[in-house]
Design a protein around this motif. Structure first.
Motif, PDB file in Angstrom:
ATOM      1  N   ARG A 430     -24.459  37.234  -0.329  1.00 59.18           N
ATOM      2  CA  ARG A 430     -25.899  37.342  -0.575  1.00 59.18           C
ATOM      3  C   ARG A 430     -26.589  36.029  -0.220  1.00 59.18           C
ATOM      4  NH1 ARG A 430     -22.049  39.796  -2.435  1.00 59.18           N
ATOM      5  NH2 ARG A 430     -21.831  38.137  -3.973  1.00 59.18           N
ATOM      6  N   VAL A 431     -27.750  36.104   0.421  1.00 57.86           N
ATOM      7  CA  VAL A 431     -28.552  34.902   0.693  1.00 57.86           C
ATOM      8  C   VAL A 431     -29.994  35.166   0.248  1.00 57.86           C
ATOM      9  CG1 VAL A 431     -27.159  34.174   2.660  1.00 57.86           C
ATOM     10  CG2 VAL A 431     -29.151  35.628   3.036  1.00 57.86           C
ATOM     11  N   ALA A 432     -30.685  34.107  -0.186  1.00 56.38           N
ATOM     12  CA  ALA A 432     -32.074  34.273  -0.642  1.00 56.38           C
ATOM     13  C   ALA A 432     -33.024  34.150   0.541  1.00 56.38           C
ATOM     14  CB  ALA A 432     -32.397  33.223  -1.680  1.00 56.38           C
ATOM     15  N   LEU A 433     -34.086  34.942   0.538  1.00 51.89           N
ATOM     16  CA  LEU A 433     -35.143  34.816   1.546  1.00 51.89           C
ATOM     17  C   LEU A 433     -36.388  34.299   0.841  1.00 51.89           C
ATOM     18  CD1 LEU A 433     -33.258  36.296   3.363  1.00 51.89           C
ATOM     19  CD2 LEU A 433     -35.049  37.904   3.966  1.00 51.89           C
ATOM     20  N   VAL A 434     -36.792  33.073   1.189  1.00 56.00           N
ATOM     21  CA  VAL A 434     -37.941  32.458   0.515  1.00 56.00           C
ATOM     22  C   VAL A 434     -39.043  32.251   1.549  1.00 56.00           C
ATOM     23  CG1 VAL A 434     -38.682  30.523  -0.911  1.00 56.00           C
ATOM     24  CG2 VAL A 434     -36.316  31.286  -1.008  1.00 56.00           C
ATOM     25  N   PHE A 435     -39.967  33.195   1.619  1.00 53.07           N
ATOM     26  CA  PHE A 435     -41.028  33.108   2.627  1.00 53.07           C
ATOM     27  C   PHE A 435     -42.389  33.332   1.979  1.00 53.07           C
ATOM     28  CE2 PHE A 435     -37.278  33.987   5.077  1.00 53.07           C
ATOM     29  CZ  PHE A 435     -37.432  33.166   6.179  1.00 53.07           C
ATOM     30  N   GLY A 449     -32.160  39.382  10.893  1.00 56.92           N
ATOM     31  CA  GLY A 449     -31.013  38.502  11.174  1.00 56.92           C
ATOM     32  C   GLY A 449     -29.897  38.750  10.171  1.00 56.92           C
ATOM     33  N   CYS A 450     -30.282  38.862   8.886  1.00 56.09           N
ATOM     34  CA  CYS A 450     -29.277  39.127   7.843  1.00 56.09           C
ATOM     35  C   CYS A 450     -28.613  40.480   8.074  1.00 56.09           C
ATOM     36  CB  CYS A 450     -29.924  39.108   6.473  1.00 56.09           C
ATOM     37  SG  CYS A 450     -30.468  37.479   5.972  1.00 56.09           S
ATOM     38  N   LEU A 451     -29.431  41.516   8.407  1.00 51.38           N
ATOM     39  CA  LEU A 451     -28.847  42.847   8.623  1.00 51.38           C
ATOM     40  C   LEU A 451     -27.828  42.799   9.764  1.00 51.38           C
ATOM     41  CD1 LEU A 451     -31.810  45.389   8.262  1.00 51.38           C
ATOM     42  CD2 LEU A 451     -30.103  44.765   6.575  1.00 51.38           C
ATOM     43  N   LEU A 452     -28.176  42.060  10.848  1.00 53.03           N
ATOM     44  CA  LEU A 452     -27.272  41.990  11.991  1.00 53.03           C
ATOM     45  C   LEU A 452     -25.996  41.235  11.637  1.00 53.03           C
ATOM     46  CD1 LEU A 452     -29.864  41.285  14.830  1.00 53.03           C
ATOM     47  CD2 LEU A 452     -28.493  43.348  14.561  1.00 53.03           C
ATOM     48  N   ALA A 453     -26.133  40.222  10.763  1.00 54.46           N
ATOM     49  CA  ALA A 453     -24.953  39.431  10.387  1.00 54.46           C
ATOM     50  C   ALA A 453     -24.175  40.117   9.266  1.00 54.46           C
ATOM     51  CB  ALA A 453     -25.390  38.041   9.952  1.00 54.46           C
ATOM     52  N   GLU A 454     -24.660  41.269   8.810  1.00 51.29           N
ATOM     53  CA  GLU A 454     -24.079  41.999   7.674  1.00 51.29           C
ATOM     54  C   GLU A 454     -24.067  41.122   6.415  1.00 51.29           C
ATOM     55  OE1 GLU A 454     -20.644  44.578   8.516  1.00 51.29           O
ATOM     56  OE2 GLU A 454     -20.836  43.895  10.588  1.00 51.29           O
ATOM     57  N   VAL A 455     -25.081  40.285   6.312  1.00 52.88           N
ATOM     58  CA  VAL A 455     -25.273  39.460   5.119  1.00 52.88           C
ATOM     59  C   VAL A 455     -26.365  40.151   4.299  1.00 52.88           C
ATOM     60  CG1 VAL A 455     -26.172  37.244   4.349  1.00 52.88           C
ATOM     61  CG2 VAL A 455     -24.575  37.345   6.246  1.00 52.88           C
ATOM     62  N   VAL A 456     -26.317  40.056   2.952  1.00 52.37           N
ATOM     63  CA  VAL A 456     -27.279  40.803   2.123  1.00 52.37           C
ATOM     64  C   VAL A 456     -28.475  39.921   1.759  1.00 52.37           C
ATOM     65  CG1 VAL A 456     -27.566  42.037  -0.053  1.00 52.37           C
ATOM     66  CG2 VAL A 456     -25.379  42.143   1.173  1.00 52.37           C
ATOM     67  N   PRO A 457     -29.666  40.222   2.282  1.00 49.02           N
ATOM     68  CA  PRO A 457     -30.825  39.392   1.932  1.00 49.02           C
ATOM     69  C   PRO A 457     -31.347  39.720   0.521  1.00 49.02           C
ATOM     70  CG  PRO A 457     -31.492  41.126   3.443  1.00 49.02           C
ATOM     71  CD  PRO A 457     -30.021  41.289   3.233  1.00 49.02           C
ATOM     72  N   VAL A 458     -31.757  38.679  -0.203  1.00 47.67           N
ATOM     73  CA  VAL A 458     -32.405  38.861  -1.508  1.00 47.67           C
ATOM     74  C   VAL A 458     -33.781  38.212  -1.399  1.00 47.67           C
ATOM     75  CG1 VAL A 458     -32.194  38.483  -3.999  1.00 47.67           C
ATOM     76  CG2 VAL A 458     -30.136  38.574  -2.576  1.00 47.67           C
ATOM     77  N   VAL A 485     -27.133  30.028  -0.218  1.00 47.22           N
ATOM     78  CA  VAL A 485     -27.982  29.636   0.913  1.00 47.22           C
ATOM     79  C   VAL A 485     -29.338  30.300   0.757  1.00 47.22           C
ATOM     80  CG1 VAL A 485     -28.265  29.814   3.421  1.00 47.22           C
ATOM     81  CG2 VAL A 485     -26.003  29.397   2.455  1.00 47.22           C
ATOM     82  N   ALA A 486     -30.409  29.530   1.015  1.00 49.68           N
ATOM     83  CA  ALA A 486     -31.759  30.108   0.966  1.00 49.68           C
ATOM     84  C   ALA A 486     -32.388  29.947   2.338  1.00 49.68           C
ATOM     85  CB  ALA A 486     -32.596  29.410  -0.089  1.00 49.68           C
ATOM     86  N   LEU A 487     -32.831  31.075   2.918  1.00 50.15           N
ATOM     87  CA  LEU A 487     -33.496  31.025   4.221  1.00 50.15           C
ATOM     88  C   LEU A 487     -34.990  30.840   3.983  1.00 50.15           C
ATOM     89  CD1 LEU A 487     -30.783  32.245   4.850  1.00 50.15           C
ATOM     90  CD2 LEU A 487     -31.882  33.864   6.385  1.00 50.15           C
ATOM     91  N   THR A 488     -35.608  29.961   4.799  1.00 53.09           N
ATOM     92  CA  THR A 488     -37.042  29.760   4.625  1.00 53.09           C
ATOM     93  C   THR A 488     -37.640  29.326   5.944  1.00 53.09           C
ATOM     94  OG1 THR A 488     -38.701  28.667   3.272  1.00 53.09           O
ATOM     95  CG2 THR A 488     -36.814  27.336   3.898  1.00 53.09           C
ATOM     96  N   ASP A 540     -22.402  50.159   2.663  1.00 46.34           N
ATOM     97  CA  ASP A 540     -22.520  48.743   2.294  1.00 46.34           C
ATOM     98  C   ASP A 540     -23.929  48.442   1.791  1.00 46.34           C
ATOM     99  OD1 ASP A 540     -20.004  48.502   3.203  1.00 46.34           O
ATOM    100  OD2 ASP A 540     -20.551  47.613   5.156  1.00 46.34           O
ATOM    101  N   THR A 541     -24.049  47.361   1.018  1.00 50.00           N
ATOM    102  CA  THR A 541     -25.387  46.977   0.524  1.00 50.00           C
ATOM    103  C   THR A 541     -26.203  46.401   1.673  1.00 50.00           C
ATOM    104  OG1 THR A 541     -24.435  46.474  -1.621  1.00 50.00           O
ATOM    105  CG2 THR A 541     -26.594  45.569  -1.180  1.00 50.00           C
ATOM    106  N   ALA A 542     -27.423  46.910   1.834  1.00 47.75           N
ATOM    107  CA  ALA A 542     -28.297  46.404   2.903  1.00 47.75           C
ATOM    108  C   ALA A 542     -29.103  45.218   2.391  1.00 47.75           C
ATOM    109  CB  ALA A 542     -29.234  47.504   3.371  1.00 47.75           C
ATOM    110  N   TYR A 543     -29.765  45.376   1.229  1.00 42.21           N
ATOM    111  CA  TYR A 543     -30.554  44.264   0.680  1.00 42.21           C
ATOM    112  C   TYR A 543     -30.674  44.464  -0.831  1.00 42.21           C
ATOM    113  CZ  TYR A 543     -34.623  47.464   0.444  1.00 42.21           C
ATOM    114  OH  TYR A 543     -35.468  48.494   0.151  1.00 42.21           O
TER     115      TYR A 543
END
Length: 1603
Positions: A430-435, A449-458, A485-488, A540-543
């Motif tokens: 899981r990674v945080a999305l801070v926008f 980007g997260c969906l393509l990397a199969e990472v779960v955005p929060v 990790v937090a994406l921003t 799988d969990t998408a988000y």
């Protein structure tokens, strides 16, 4: 409202009006200017009633309901009201409900407030309202309120808290004029003062604090304190004659706002003419301030209280039902269901199926596949256009760019974080999305980007500060999801708070995260051969979407990839989305409807999204409509509030054309109040090409995604559904269609039908998920692939929400597949249309009825003046008090509102909610604008607000509590049972099967000791004997504040100085035998010398505390009174005090000419008297002991020579005192045991007394303990006030004291001298604190004495340790003792009051019947002893009272012994311990004074118990005192903190007294530290306080009158 009349206005006038309203709503013009201009505009079109001010229209005209077409043509001036709750029909209903109330207008006493608390805040810059009401379960998660910009601009970044301290915009003339009116307000209440109610003035009546009287001016009542009468009846055992009668307020006029101009007549109380104006000594005996015509200012408080009493006499709506209560167990009333309440009668509902989800062949197998398809085959197609704050396109994101950038993000996430061997992020993490809200493009890139990397955005909100309300809970969610990790975005990253080193600090409650900026320029290009693995949508969990619960906790709802895709397909089908359509989105794209339509479904269908940031909406509320026209958009996604803003801002713009719109998705269609915005919008914009069938409300929830959606239909098909439901029915959970005429109705619009491929039903909200009946409201549940699957990491909650199997009547599940609870309350109506009536989170169950917080918010906001609530910022929630939910309403008030406005608005809100919802509001609090905690998007943070309210940290500026109206489940008042007759009870020594409660100390006759002093009958002889046999033995040592010896006395010195005083009395005073002499000395040696001088001269001494030089006005009258009442023929004192008595200040306080002769003893004559006096009879008076009791009564008791000697002998034996001993005494030497220890015991027993005046401890708190340590004292005596001083003053210094060698290990008895229930908490904390200095906890104990016997118990040197028992407080109220375990609920610790002194016998008797009581039963303590006082010294010789107190006999049993009644309740209990003689030890427990106890609701309450509860509720309450007045409980608290905290205490005090004591507080008074008067023994003078309160002399910070 003036504009309610259906007169059509010409368009240009309408346009001008709209402009005006906008100006007003944005704060460009004042209310006054607005009204002036408005009345000018409208003047021509309204037949004006003569002399009527158009702005007053509302008050006098009955609202005329216009035809519905004209209803929405006027645009209302409601720039500041919360649009989610706009409904004009409802507004009219509220007005009508209030009009009904006007007929039975309640006279609500207005709280009194200190001037410094009346804070006026300056107007903040007025941007369009951010509709941020919070109602329960409406916190940031289901954010109906926020679409906010990335940064709150309301406070200009300066934080909202500052406004409360600004006093800027207060108009001086207003205050001055008010002060002028104020002075005379008690006599002539003119229009300026009568209409409203007010703050109490200080006793001066200057009225600067706003001297207007409460809505009512009570007739003048002269409350006399009966001081003089009272001294001579010191023990009121019967409440009947207790203190002045409650005010009888008969002539009281109501003045409503309209009747403001009638002057109010002030009636005189019968006989309040000049003759009746006796001087009445008041609080501290200050004279009453009288205004011009003799109306004392004191009428103010009593008038308000009387008004409160009158208001409370009105019948409460829910009648209390009668039922039998066992007189012991207090049963709380359980709300019995009303037999007439509506019940559901319909058949069981049938689950509804949506249409098939028709799979179209070219639908992509997953969203990533769709993105890949559009990114490669039409890379130039626009995907997203972002607007800047000027409404210009900032940039366009094409599908090609979205695809390439998302690839880059995916590659960098997987390969560029951590090391090759140990990547930081792996698929599934899981990674945080801070926008921020103004950057949808960056968010979309990161999300895909997260969906393509199969990472779960929060996706979460941008944390603005380290302590953002709620960011802590978000942090908890991130932690539990294991986010590292937090994406921003670049801009956002720069805006985050930084430490001086440039690091981003860890936010409160957050895990440690790595910030990862997603801008392309910061990322490496993926290699040619790298390609993401694009799968079909799977499990799988998408988000994870965050959701805030009612209690403020944040949960993560997980959405699987297949659910995400299916949901997009269902939306595509129900909205008929096609490729390349243009859609305008105003919603938050990070979650909920905004995410589903503008980020997910749009990409699936290659649509073009025009994103309108919240910041642009604030500047230009019309922007979204302009974009729809500009881009010819087919679809727009908005909230009802966006539609409303557009209405307010719309100025007949010619060029608007909404014909292109085929669908307007209203995201908060499930909010019952959205319907009015929809209707109003349609009415205005229909002429601009808007088609009625375009408006499509939808219902959604984080768990179930889109629940229902109204389909865009072809013209001419069936119109949408409407339900007009009765709120009364809804509160019982049933659907009753109501005619529109009724006041309390809720008009609902349908939210369309079930989603494709889903099945829906409604289940009972509580208990087993059973299907509802057709006419029942239930929680809507859906069964479909397209919902969330779990709360991340919370299996139990997940099961209850996502895995529900609804059952039919027979208990069988209706489907094999699980349903998901949506959290929405509603029903399936005719034709399969879904109606939502509210949210589960907003549900408040009060007295068995369900109310929705949103509905109550709507009612409050519809109350005139609607502008009152600042930007519609209002929060409604419930708190649990006394086993039921209670409704609390908190609102921000406009910065320019006056006290009156606030109070009137509050009263109206209470009436409106009562009229429409038939439910009482427990507490209504107003806070200054911009001070409620905000969610990241500017909404009100509900759970945080509730938390602050419960912690007492909300700092409201106005509070109105209505416990009397709300709390209907109190236990029934107790009826006293008649006692059993004596004959059936007496069998030997048993009372109904128990031992009779009696005990005694050692028998004086049996003790053989070599007590030389016993052979003398008189203390004066003992002194002479000691002066001869041990002349140089030191008896007394007096210490000064530095701990050094100030002076000391040997036996012979004392004898010689006493002789001189006797000579002086004979020579100068010409005194006879038996004359009374008042000794007015500071604590010290002079006092002792003067005392024995009087004995030598044959006079009767009376020790009197000297007046306090800083406070002559309040202390001198008491001295004067004692001198007069004791019939002293002369006063002896020091030179210094002599001057003080003749000073100018003294003559201002008392009449100095009436003093008896005053002699100063500083320079004594040289010669001694010819002969020392020898009394003939040991039963004659030795001295008089005067003391002011806690109830403020002055009582003097007579001590004979026999009693005095017996007393000294008893103490000598108990404490084993011999000439070789040293005893440290830190007590006031004026009365009771304190005087005996200070003056008499040393002479009798010969031990040395180290005297420490308690006043010296204020200079040096360590003085007493240092002396004890230095002189290696084994026995010491102190008072509670000394012990408290040490505990508070030395608490932090124990280490430094230890290093200075302070050692308390030799102390074997440290006795607190008291006349009250032992203060266990204080003695325990004292013992704990000084344990480090060697103090043995066993050493600390208490004594007990009273007026009839100055010392009954005293913990001696030998014998068992004092024991503590725990009793049930509820039983005590019924005069029963029930022992319970420590720590059990309602338990109260009682400590034994020391061992019974030798020669003392005790029995417990029933104070009413005078029969003996059984052991462990509560009764009055009676005492028989050789040192009982021989009677009261009364001026008028009130024989009856005296004989009762000093010569009582039991009504049966041992009827011969003569007992003295102590006036204290207590009980005896035989313990397991043995005393010195080997007998089992009887412990005496004192509960409290009879005259202090309060009879309320048939039960007996001891003030100290209520006070203890109150002091515990808030850290700023340092002291508390309670008393009753006219059956109302008044609680006075001392506030140690800023005055802003004063109002926080009102709800807390009310709650705790309800919870723990089942009592409703009538008045809460907040005062400064030190206002509660305390006597020398550290006891609270509650009656003095009461007199001071009623005479308006306390200068309180705040007085709240609970309704």
């Amino acid at each position: 409202m003036a504009d309610r009349d259906p007169v059509p206005l010409p368009a240009e006038v309408r346009a001008k009006l709209a402009e005006l309203e906008l100006e007003l709503s944005e704060g460009d013009i004042t209310q006054k200017g607005y009204e002036k201009k408005r009345s000018k505009l409208i003047g021509a079109f309204f037949p004006q009633a003569p002399g009527m001010d158009p702005s007053m229209g509302q008050e006098r005209r009955t609202p005329v309901t216009p035809s519905s077409s004209s209803r929405y043509h006027r645009r209302r001036s409601s720039g500041s009201r919360d649009e989610r709750y706009r409904s004009d029909v409802h507004t009219e209903a509220v007005q009508a409900a209030l009009a009904k109330h006007k007929e039975r207008k309640m006279a609500v006493p207005m709280p009194s407030k200190r001037r410094s608390l009346v804070v006026q805040t300056s107007m903040d810059a007025y941007t369009p309202p951010d509709t941020s009401s919070g109602s329960e379960g409406e916190g940031q998660g289901d954010g109906d309120e926020e679409e906010g910009g990335d940064c709150e601009e309301e406070d200009g970044g300066g934080g909202g808290g500052t406004s409360s301290s600004r006093e800027g915009s207060i108009s001086m003339e207003h205050w001055i004029s008010r002060a002028i009116h104020g002075t005379s307000s008690t006599t002539t209440t003119t229009s300026s003062t009568a209409s409203s109610s007010s703050s109490s003035t200080r006793s001066g009546g200057s009225g600067a604090a706003g001297g207007r009287l409460a809505d009512v001016l009570a007739q003048h009542v002269h409350i006399s304190a009966h001081h003089h009468l009272r001294h001579h009846r010191p023990h009121h055992h019967h409440k009947t004659e207790n203190h002045s009668a409650p005010p009888d307020v008969t002539g009281y006029t109501n003045s409503t706002a309209n009747a403001a101009t009638d002057g109010i007549q002030v009636e005189r109380a019968p006989g309040a003419g000049p003759a009746a104006q006796r001087q009445t000594p008041k609080y501290g005996n200050a004279e009453l301030m009288e205004t011009g015509d003799g109306v004392p200012v004191s009428s103010r408080v009593s008038a308000k209280i009387q008004q409160l009493v009158n208001t409370l006499k009105r019948p409460k709506r829910p009648p209390l039902r009668e039922f039998f209560v066992d007189d012991f167990e207090e049963l709380l009333e359980v709300q019995q269901p009303d037999p007439n309440q509506p019940k559901a009668e319909g058949a069981q509902m049938v689950a509804m199926r949506g249409e098939q989800l028709g799979v179209v062949t070219n639908w992509p197998p997953s969203l990533e596949a769709a993105l890949q398809r559009w990114g490669t085959i039409s890379p130039k197609a626009p995907c997203l256009t972002t607007m800047d704050t000027n409404g210009k396109p900032l940039y366009v994101l094409t599908y090609g760019k979205l695809w390439s950038r998302s690839l880059k993000v995916a590659y960098n996430l997987l390969h560029k974080l951590g090391t090759k061997q140990e990547p930081l992020v792996r698929p599934g993490d899981r990674v945080a999305l801070v926008f921020p809200n103004n950057d949808p493009a960056a968010f979309m890139t990161a999300f895909y980007g997260c969906l393509l990397a199969e990472v779960v955005p929060v996706p979460i909100e941008v944390p603005l500060t380290r302590k953002d309300a709620g960011s802590q809970q978000i942090g908890f969610l991130l932690g539990s999801c294991g986010v590292t990790v937090a994406l921003t975005s670049d801009a956002c990253h720069k805006g985050l708070p930084k430490s001086p080193t440039g690091e981003i600090p860890q936010f409160k409650g957050w895990p440690k995260v790595l910030w990862f900026v997603t801008e392309s320029k910061h990322l490496s290009k993926p290699p040619r051969d790298w390609f993401p693995h694009i799968k079909d949508a799977n499990q799988d969990t998408a988000y994870i979407e965050y959701k805030t619960c009612k209690d403020g906790s944040v949960l993560g709802v997980t959405v699987m990839r297949i659910a995400m895709l299916t949901h997009c397909q269902a939306l595509t089908q129900s909205c008929s989305y096609t490729e390349a359509e243009t859609i305008v989105n105003v919603l938050d794209f990070k979650k909920d409807v905004g995410l589903w339509h503008a980020v997910l479904t749009s990409v699936m269908n290659m649509m073009h999204v025009i994103s309108i940031p919240y910041a642009l909406m604030k500047v230009n509320p019309l922007s979204w409509i302009q974009k729809v026209c500009q881009y010819k958009a087919k679809v727009a996604c908005v909230k009802s509030r966006d539609m409303h803003w557009a209405l307010v801002a719309h100025r007949d713009q010619r060029d608007i054309n909404l014909a292109s719109l085929r669908m307007l998705v209203v995201a908060d269609g499930s909010n019952p109040w959205s319907i009015s915005s929809c209707d109003a919008f349609l009415n205005v914009f229909q002429s601009k090409g808007l088609k009625p069938e375009v408006i499509c409300p939808c219902a959604s929830s984080p768990e179930a995604l889109t629940v229902a959606l109204r389909r865009p239909v072809e013209e001419g098909s069936t119109p949408p559904g409407r339900g007009v439901l009765s709120m009364q029915g809804l509160s019982h959970g049933v659907i009753r269609v109501d005619s529109e005429e009724k006041l309390s109705v809720l008009t609902l619009q349908d939210v369309g039908s079930v989603m494709p491929g889903a099945m829906m039903c409604a289940v009972k909200p509580e208990g087993v998920p059973q299907l509802c009946k057709a006419d029942e409201i239930g929680e809507i549940c859906v069964c479909t692939v397209a919902t969330g699957t779990s709360y991340y990491g919370l299996a139990g909650m997940t099961k209850n929400t996502f895995e529900v199997f609804p059952t039919s009547n027979n208990g069988a599940p209706i489907s094999e597949f699980p349903f998901t609870r949506t959290g929405l309350l509603g029903f399936i109506g005719p034709a399969g249309l879904i109606f939502v009536a509210g949210k589960m989170d907003g549900l408040m169950v009060v007295g068995g009825r369900r109310h929705n917080a949103d509905d109550i918010v709507a009612t409050a906001l519809a109350v005139e003046p609607m502008k009152f609530v600042y930007r519609g910022r209002i929060a409604v929630f419930s708190i649990t008090v006394l086993h039921d939910e209670r409704i609390v309403v908190v609102a921000e008030q406009r910065p320019d509102s006056t006290e009156e406005d606030s109070f009137q608005w509050m009263s109206r809100v209470l009436q409106a909610i009562d009229g429409i919802h038939q439910v009482g509001v427990y507490c209504l609090a107003l806070v200054p604008s911009n001070t409620l905690p905000k969610t990241p998007l500017g909404g009100i943070h509900l759970s945080e607000t509730k938390q602050l309210f419960l912690e007492g940290a909300l700092h409201p500026c106005n509070v109105l509590m209505c416990p009397h109206t709300c709390v209907t489940n109190l236990p029934k008042p107790r009826q006293k049972q008649p006692e059993i007759g004596p004959a059936s009870v007496m069998v030997g020594n048993l009372v109904s099967g128990k031992r009779i409660a009696q005990a005694s100390g050692r028998d004086l006759g049996q003790i053989e000791d070599n007590d030389q002093a016993r052979k003398f009958l008189f203390l004066s002889e003992v002194l002479q004997w000691r002066a001869q046999t041990t002349p140089d033995h030191v008896l007394y040592t007096l210490l000064n504040s530095r701990g050094t010896i100030a002076s000391s006395l040997t036996c012979v010195q004392l004898h010689k100085r006493a002789e001189k005083i006797a000579g002086m009395l004979a020579e100068r005073g010409h005194l006879q035998d038996g004359d009374h002499v008042a000794l007015v000395y500071p604590p010290g040696i002079d006092l002792i010398v003067a005392f024995y001088g009087c004995l030598y001269a044959g006079c009767v001494p009376i020790t009197v505390r000297p007046p306090h030089p800083q406070n002559i006005a309040t202390t001198l009258p008491t001295v004067k009174m004692i001198v007069e009442v004791s019939r002293s023929v002369c006063v002896m004192t020091t030179q210094l005090i002599c001057k003080l008595l003749r000073s100018k200040e003294a003559s201002a306080a008392v009449d100095v000419r009436t003093w008896p002769p005053v002699m100063d003893t500083d320079d004594l004559p040289k010669k001694k008297p010819p002969l020392l006096y020898k009394p003939s009879n040991p039963d004659t008076l030795a001295y008089l002991d005067f003391s002011v009791s806690t109830t403020g009564m002055l009582a003097g008791v007579k001590m004979s020579h026999t009693a005095t000697s017996a007393f000294c002998r008893s103490i000598k034996l108990q404490c084993e005192l011999y000439p070789s001993r040293e005893v440290a005494i830190c007590l006031d030497p004026y009365c009771g045991l304190g005087f005996v220890l200070w003056c008499l015991c040393s002479v009798y027993s010969g031990h040395q007394s180290i005297l420490i005046p308690p006043s010296e401890l204020e200079v040096n708190p360590a003085l007493w303990l240092s002396a004890v340590s230095q002189y290696k004292v084994r026995d010491t005596f102190c008072s509670y006030s000394v012990m408290e001083l040490c505990t508070k003053g030395l608490g932090l210094q124990t280490d430094s004291l230890k290093s200075r060698g302070l050692d308390l290990s030799r102390v074997r008895t440290c006795v607190v001298v008291a006349e009250e229930r032992p203060r266990t908490a204080l003695t325990q904390s004292f013992s704990k604190l000084f344990k480090d200095l060697g103090l043995h906890p066993r050493a600390v104990s208490t004594s007990f004495g009273c007026r009839v016997n100055l010392a009954i118990c005293l913990q001696g040197t030998s014998g068992p340790d004092p024991t503590t028992v725990y009793v049930d407080m509820r039983a005590l109220r019924h005069d029963r003792v029930r022992l319970v375990e420590r720590g059990s609920p309602h338990s109260l610790p009682l400590m034994e009051s020391g061992k019974i002194l030798p020669g003392v016998r005790i029995i417990i008797a029933n104070p009413e019947t005078k029969g003996p009581m059984g052991e462990s039963h509560l009764g009055e303590i009676w005492v028989h002893s050789g040192h009982n006082a021989s009677g009261y010294f009364t001026v008028y010789g009130d024989e009856a009272l005296q004989s009762d107190h000093f010569n009582s006999r039991l009504s049966f049993g041992d009827t011969q012994t003569v007992w003295a009644r102590t006036g204290y309740l207590g009980f005896l209990r035989r313990t397991e311990l043995t005393d010195a003689s080997g007998e089992r030890h009887d412990a005496l427990y004192v509960v409290g004074a009879l005259e202090e106890a309060m009879e309320l609701r048939g039960m007996r309450y001891h003030p100290i118990d209520i006070e203890t509860s109150v002091i515990r509720t808030h850290k700023s309450i340092t002291e508390c005192a309670v008393f009753t007045w006219t059956n109302l409980l008044v609680v006075v608290v001392e506030l140690d903190g800023s005055e802003q905290e004063a109002l926080d205490l009102v709800p807390l005090v009310t709650n705790v007294v309800l919870e723990e004591h089942y009592l409703i507080v009538g008045v809460v008074v907040v005062v400064d530290i030190g206002v509660i008067p305390i006597n020398s023994r550290g006891e609270k003078q509650r009656m003095h306080l009461r007199d001071g309160f009623l005479a308006d002399q306390l200068d309180p910070i705040y007085v709240a009158y609970n309704m």
